[in-house]
Write a protein that holds these residues in place. Sequence first.
Motif, mmCIF file in Angstrom:
data_model
loop_
_atom_site.group_PDB
_atom_site.id
_atom_site.type_symbol
_atom_site.label_atom_id
_atom_site.label_comp_id
_atom_site.label_asym_id
_atom_site.label_seq_id
_atom_site.Cartn_x
_atom_site.Cartn_y
_atom_site.Cartn_z
ATOM 1 N N THR A 450 0.852 -1.198 0.000
ATOM 2 C CA THR A 450 0.000 0.000 0.000
ATOM 3 C C THR A 450 0.882 1.241 0.000
ATOM 4 O OG1 THR A 450 -0.114 0.069 2.423
ATOM 5 C CG2 THR A 450 -1.839 -1.165 1.277
ATOM 6 N N TYR A 451 0.391 2.288 -0.645
ATOM 7 C CA TYR A 451 1.129 3.558 -0.746
ATOM 8 C C TYR A 451 0.164 4.685 -0.426
ATOM 9 C CZ TYR A 451 3.261 7.653 -2.956
ATOM 10 O OH TYR A 451 3.749 8.905 -3.213
ATOM 11 N N LYS A 452 0.510 5.505 0.568
ATOM 12 C CA LYS A 452 -0.339 6.611 0.993
ATOM 13 C C LYS A 452 0.446 7.920 0.856
ATOM 14 C CE LYS A 452 -3.164 8.329 4.812
ATOM 15 N NZ LYS A 452 -3.606 8.110 6.219
ATOM 16 N N LEU A 453 -0.066 8.867 0.080
ATOM 17 C CA LEU A 453 0.587 10.159 -0.174
ATOM 18 C C LEU A 453 -0.244 11.287 0.466
ATOM 19 C CD1 LEU A 453 2.647 12.028 -1.588
ATOM 20 C CD2 LEU A 453 1.140 11.969 -3.604
ATOM 21 N N GLU A 454 0.428 12.148 1.253
ATOM 22 C CA GLU A 454 -0.204 13.334 1.827
ATOM 23 C C GLU A 454 0.611 14.557 1.398
ATOM 24 O OE1 GLU A 454 -0.696 13.186 6.021
ATOM 25 O OE2 GLU A 454 -1.630 11.184 6.024
ATOM 26 N N CYS A 455 0.087 15.310 0.443
ATOM 27 C CA CYS A 455 0.793 16.505 -0.053
ATOM 28 C C CYS A 455 -0.239 17.445 -0.656
ATOM 29 C CB CYS A 455 1.833 16.105 -1.105
ATOM 30 S SG CYS A 455 2.718 17.529 -1.810
ATOM 31 N N GLU A 487 3.824 -1.515 3.803
ATOM 32 C CA GLU A 487 3.111 -0.246 3.747
ATOM 33 C C GLU A 487 4.114 0.890 3.586
ATOM 34 O OE1 GLU A 487 0.832 0.110 7.253
ATOM 35 O OE2 GLU A 487 -0.478 -1.611 6.817
ATOM 36 N N ILE A 488 3.816 1.823 2.683
ATOM 37 C CA ILE A 488 4.678 2.984 2.428
ATOM 38 C C ILE A 488 3.853 4.243 2.650
ATOM 39 C CG2 ILE A 488 6.129 4.187 0.762
ATOM 40 C CD1 ILE A 488 6.448 1.536 -0.729
ATOM 41 N N GLY A 489 4.414 5.188 3.401
ATOM 42 C CA GLY A 489 3.751 6.465 3.627
ATOM 43 C C GLY A 489 4.672 7.621 3.250
ATOM 44 N N LEU A 490 4.141 8.588 2.492
ATOM 45 C CA LEU A 490 4.917 9.753 2.078
ATOM 46 C C LEU A 490 4.114 11.008 2.450
ATOM 47 C CD1 LEU A 490 7.336 11.033 0.670
ATOM 48 C CD2 LEU A 490 6.111 10.809 -1.504
ATOM 49 N N THR A 491 4.679 11.808 3.333
ATOM 50 C CA THR A 491 4.017 13.031 3.807
ATOM 51 C C THR A 491 4.918 14.230 3.512
ATOM 52 O OG1 THR A 491 2.942 11.804 5.590
ATOM 53 C CG2 THR A 491 2.997 14.208 5.775
ATOM 54 N N ILE A 492 4.322 15.266 2.900
ATOM 55 C CA ILE A 492 5.072 16.495 2.589
ATOM 56 C C ILE A 492 4.274 17.667 3.140
ATOM 57 C CG2 ILE A 492 6.075 17.939 0.800
ATOM 58 C CD1 ILE A 492 6.147 15.438 -1.005
ATOM 59 N N ARG A 493 4.912 18.434 4.038
ATOM 60 C CA ARG A 493 4.235 19.561 4.667
ATOM 61 C C ARG A 493 5.163 20.795 4.651
ATOM 62 N NH1 ARG A 493 2.900 15.511 8.637
ATOM 63 N NH2 ARG A 493 0.680 14.955 8.542
ATOM 64 N N GLU A 494 4.559 21.961 4.921
ATOM 65 C CA GLU A 494 5.330 23.194 5.073
ATOM 66 C C GLU A 494 5.876 23.295 6.503
ATOM 67 O OE1 GLU A 494 3.989 26.868 2.515
ATOM 68 O OE2 GLU A 494 2.225 25.973 3.493
#
Length: 581
Positions: A450-455, A487-494
């Motif tokens: 699974t791959y979850k992207l938060e950007c 499981e892979i999670g990628l989160t990009i925030r300011e």
Amino acid sequence: MNDLLKRLRIRLQPSAYRSIRTKFLVSFLIVTIIPLLSLGAMSYYQSAKVINSQFGKYGENAVAQLEQQTSSYLNRMNQTTETIYTYLLDPAWADLGDQPPSTYSDIMDKNDLESLLKALKTDRTTGIYIITRTGYYYGENNLDVSKLTAIPAWHTMPDSQSGKYWLGFYPQSHGMNDTADAGMPVLGLAVSINNPYGALKGSKILIEENAEELLHMFKLFENDTKAHLRINDSSGRVIYETAGAFASQSSDIVWNKTIAVNGWNIESRLPAASFYRSSGIIRSNTIIVATASCLLAFGLAYLFSSRFTVRIRRLRDAMQKVSFGKLHTRTQVEAKDELGVLDISFNNMVSGIQTLVGEIEQSERLKKEAELKAFHYQINPHLLFNTLNSIQWKARLQGAEDIRQMLYHLTKVLEGNLDISQEMIPLGSELKIIEHYLKVQEIRYGPVFTYKLECEEQLKRYLIPRMTLQPLFENIFFHGFEDGQGEIGLTIREAGNHLRLILSDNGAGIPAAKLERLLLPNTEKRKGRGGLGVQNANQKFKLHFGPQFGLNVQSIHGEGTTIIIEWPKKEENPHGNGNSD
């Protein structure tokens, strides 16, 4: 000789070089000595003024005190003679004669008069007498009339003298016998009797008082003030004068007082040199103290300037060494003053330069290595893409849809990786490459991960170094997952002016020993592909944004790995270069 004179002339020119030590020493001396000398001169002027004024007032007060004491003596003697004179004006005493009494009545009159004279005596009175023209006298039986001529003033007193005649000071040497009082200094007053009734007419009243106390006061005044004292009567006759030769000068300090009862003039003369001796001593002491203070100031200025300039010269020498390329040079920090702060700043600057030079050397080395690798692994992109397209068309004709899809996504990944025209690309472009890469892995392993992207969409316009995320995802599938499961999670925030990326997985993790050397640039030659992509991505962020940026890898063996990346926000400008947000 001419060369020596020329060099000396150059040194003496105003524009010639002068050391900071000399300037500092001269400035310190000027700042110190001028106030010191001014304060000394002002102190001397004020002190001398006060001393001279006080001494002048003291002399005036001392002469006034002598005048009061002398007036006290003279007034008492004058009142005594007036009492006697008034007593003799009584007609009842007209029978008093200038011969020894021969009758009982004369004896009684003589006794009454002598009783009066005795009653008028005080503890300071040495004798009260009425001396007739024949030499007979009334008073205590202790007077030798023939010796009265030994008194200078008595001897020179005119026979026609009328009224009071002050005899002045003289020794008591006219007694009938030698007594304990012989030679005692006395003050005498003679008064002529002009009785209209004929009683004792032509006789003289003689009163004498002990002058030891008064003369002692004169001596104390002379010893205390060092002045020359002289007392004159109204006719200019010297009544008293200080022993010793004295030549008066027009510059002498003079104190004068006139005694009202008899017109005597008390004159005290003090030579100017003696009067100003106290202020002269103050001047000498001031000069000595000022000279000693100037020498001390010079010594302190010399020592302080020496220590000051030594530190400056040491800093100058260190700068020269650094200019020659000796970046290991450091200066000694001796104190926390301004020069100490300058030494610390210099050391920090040299350390920064040394670090920067090292980083530049490392950057150049990495750049050269990258160029060599790029040259070594250089391929023809057109040949590769044409070949992949041919294989993809062949797979389609044969109905191998999975192979065709895999080749399609692989081509998209390679198009992004092989495009070397831009080093910085938008974050959205890098994420699209990741999506194609994950499609390849999904076709390979199936839907087992699974791959979850938060950007947020607005963050995708910011730039990121090209081909930095794909190697990290590649490491997850090659080292973290078993058969692609996880499981892979990628989160990009300011994060303020920065972007923060967090990539996490629940794979196998990284052993602690390997994690410690994972990001080190000069490790031993690697076998296989373990960690190379992580190190390359780390170096890219440092090269583009600075050594303070890069990857932060956190991993627990058997539980998973988290990679945190933070870098400044930059957007692509119309010319193709990145600008800070």
